[in-house]
Design a protein around this motif. Structure first.
Motif, PDB file in Angstrom:
ATOM      1  N   HIS A 154       0.840  -1.196   0.000  1.00  5.02           N
ATOM      2  CA  HIS A 154       0.000   0.000   0.000  1.00  5.02           C
ATOM      3  C   HIS A 154       0.881   1.254   0.000  1.00  5.02           C
ATOM      4  CE1 HIS A 154      -2.641  -3.109   1.696  1.00  5.02           C
ATOM      5  NE2 HIS A 154      -3.604  -2.451   1.070  1.00  5.02           N
ATOM      6  N   PRO A 155       1.567   1.507  -1.100  1.00  7.20           N
ATOM      7  CA  PRO A 155       2.483   2.660  -1.127  1.00  7.20           C
ATOM      8  C   PRO A 155       1.772   4.004  -0.965  1.00  7.20           C
ATOM      9  CG  PRO A 155       2.233   1.709  -3.318  1.00  7.20           C
ATOM     10  CD  PRO A 155       1.536   0.787  -2.364  1.00  7.20           C
ATOM     11  N   ASP A 156       0.454   4.023  -1.131  1.00 17.01           N
ATOM     12  CA  ASP A 156      -0.326   5.251  -0.981  1.00 17.01           C
ATOM     13  C   ASP A 156      -0.679   5.564   0.468  1.00 17.01           C
ATOM     14  OD1 ASP A 156      -1.870   2.869  -1.133  1.00 17.01           O
ATOM     15  OD2 ASP A 156      -3.688   4.034  -1.430  1.00 17.01           O
ATOM     16  N   VAL A 157      -0.437   4.637   1.381  1.00 15.83           N
ATOM     17  CA  VAL A 157      -0.783   4.822   2.781  1.00 15.83           C
ATOM     18  C   VAL A 157       0.379   5.507   3.506  1.00 15.83           C
ATOM     19  CG1 VAL A 157      -1.201   3.587   4.953  1.00 15.83           C
ATOM     20  CG2 VAL A 157      -2.364   2.862   2.870  1.00 15.83           C
ATOM     21  N   ILE A 190      -5.172  -4.275   6.317  1.00 17.02           N
ATOM     22  CA  ILE A 190      -5.456  -2.956   5.745  1.00 17.02           C
ATOM     23  C   ILE A 190      -6.585  -3.051   4.721  1.00 17.02           C
ATOM     24  CG2 ILE A 190      -4.521  -1.089   4.320  1.00 17.02           C
ATOM     25  CD1 ILE A 190      -1.798  -1.667   5.752  1.00 17.02           C
ATOM     26  N   ASP A 191      -6.534  -4.046   3.851  1.00 21.79           N
ATOM     27  CA  ASP A 191      -7.585  -4.213   2.850  1.00 21.79           C
ATOM     28  C   ASP A 191      -8.948  -4.439   3.502  1.00 21.79           C
ATOM     29  OD1 ASP A 191      -5.775  -3.865   0.795  1.00 21.79           O
ATOM     30  OD2 ASP A 191      -5.607  -6.003   0.343  1.00 21.79           O
ATOM     31  N   TYR A 192      -8.973  -5.260   4.545  1.00 19.70           N
ATOM     32  CA  TYR A 192     -10.231  -5.536   5.236  1.00 19.70           C
ATOM     33  C   TYR A 192     -10.819  -4.256   5.815  1.00 19.70           C
ATOM     34  CZ  TYR A 192     -13.653  -7.220   8.541  1.00 19.70           C
ATOM     35  OH  TYR A 192     -14.822  -7.407   9.231  1.00 19.70           O
ATOM     36  N   TRP A 193     -10.013  -3.474   6.511  1.00 20.25           N
ATOM     37  CA  TRP A 193     -10.545  -2.270   7.149  1.00 20.25           C
ATOM     38  C   TRP A 193     -10.866  -1.188   6.138  1.00 20.25           C
ATOM     39  CZ3 TRP A 193     -13.193  -2.719  11.127  1.00 20.25           C
ATOM     40  CH2 TRP A 193     -12.934  -3.769  11.998  1.00 20.25           C
ATOM     41  N   ARG A 194     -10.146  -1.149   5.041  1.00 19.19           N
ATOM     42  CA  ARG A 194     -10.523  -0.223   3.964  1.00 19.19           C
ATOM     43  C   ARG A 194     -11.895  -0.607   3.426  1.00 19.19           C
ATOM     44  NH1 ARG A 194      -5.446   0.702  -0.151  1.00 19.19           N
ATOM     45  NH2 ARG A 194      -4.685   2.606   0.815  1.00 19.19           N
ATOM     46  N   SER A 195     -12.122  -1.888   3.204  1.00 16.07           N
ATOM     47  CA  SER A 195     -13.407  -2.331   2.663  1.00 16.07           C
ATOM     48  C   SER A 195     -14.533  -2.087   3.663  1.00 16.07           C
ATOM     49  CB  SER A 195     -13.365  -3.812   2.261  1.00 16.07           C
ATOM     50  OG  SER A 195     -13.351  -4.647   3.398  1.00 16.07           O
ATOM     51  N   ARG A 196     -14.264  -2.230   4.949  1.00 15.51           N
ATOM     52  CA  ARG A 196     -15.277  -1.963   5.978  1.00 15.51           C
ATOM     53  C   ARG A 196     -15.649  -0.486   5.981  1.00 15.51           C
ATOM     54  NH1 ARG A 196     -18.532  -4.772   8.129  1.00 15.51           N
ATOM     55  NH2 ARG A 196     -18.368  -3.736  10.110  1.00 15.51           N
TER      56      ARG A 196
END
Length: 163
Positions: free
Chosen positions: A27-30, A126-132
């Motif tokens: 996640h280079p954008d984070v 990170i992907d999970y919490w972004r999707s939530r």
């Protein structure tokens, strides 16, 4: 995550480096911000000059103020309740996980030693919490956001401990 900022509470130099490498690759954008001492977390969150993170990645076992104490302190402040708190620890103690959930942790994630697995676990978290967060935006618009709030990633070789 609205501002793509993760506040990482971690005292280990090795884990700080591993988190930077793993998140930088996946996640280079984070943006990552590190706090190395537990007693610095609440003053950091209270600083009006810096934005609140959407995700707090919290080590449990630190010298001085423990991760559990930090979690309790964060959840005691109404302005911080929207911050997702993921306990990211090497502890596999299920009673400790239960205490963290009781104190308001959104997830309790086992920190693997193997870097490839470490990277995979962080990416998935990170992907999970972004999707939530994205799903929550659709609540009320007819789309289901789901109701999962607790995930435990067990150590390798252990059956699923999903709560």
């Amino acid at each position: 995550m609205s501002d793509e900022l993760i506040l990482v509470v971690e005292d280990s130099d090795e884990d700080v480096e591993a988190i930077e490498r793993a998140v930088g690759r996946s996640h280079p954008d984070v943006r990552l911000e590190f706090v190395r001492r537990g007693d610095a977390v609440l003053p950091r969150l209270a600083d009006p000059a810096v934005p609140l993170p959407d995700l707090l990645l919290l080590d449990l076992n630190m010298p001085g103020e423990s991760g559990l104490t930090i979690l309790i302190g964060v959840r005691a402040v109404p302005a911080y309740r929207a911050i997702t708190v993921v306990v990211f620890t090497s502890s596999t103690d299920s009673a400790e996980a239960d205490r963290c959930y009781a104190a308001g942790a959104d997830s309790y994630v086992y920190k693997p030693i193997n870097f490839a697995l470490f990277q995979t676990v962080l990416r998935g978290t990170i992907d999970y919490w972004r999707s939530r967060t994205t799903s929550a935006l659709y609540e009320g618009s007819g789309e289901a956001a789901g109701n999962v709030s607790q995930i435990v990633v067990p150590p390798p070789g252990v059956e699923s401990a999903q709560a």
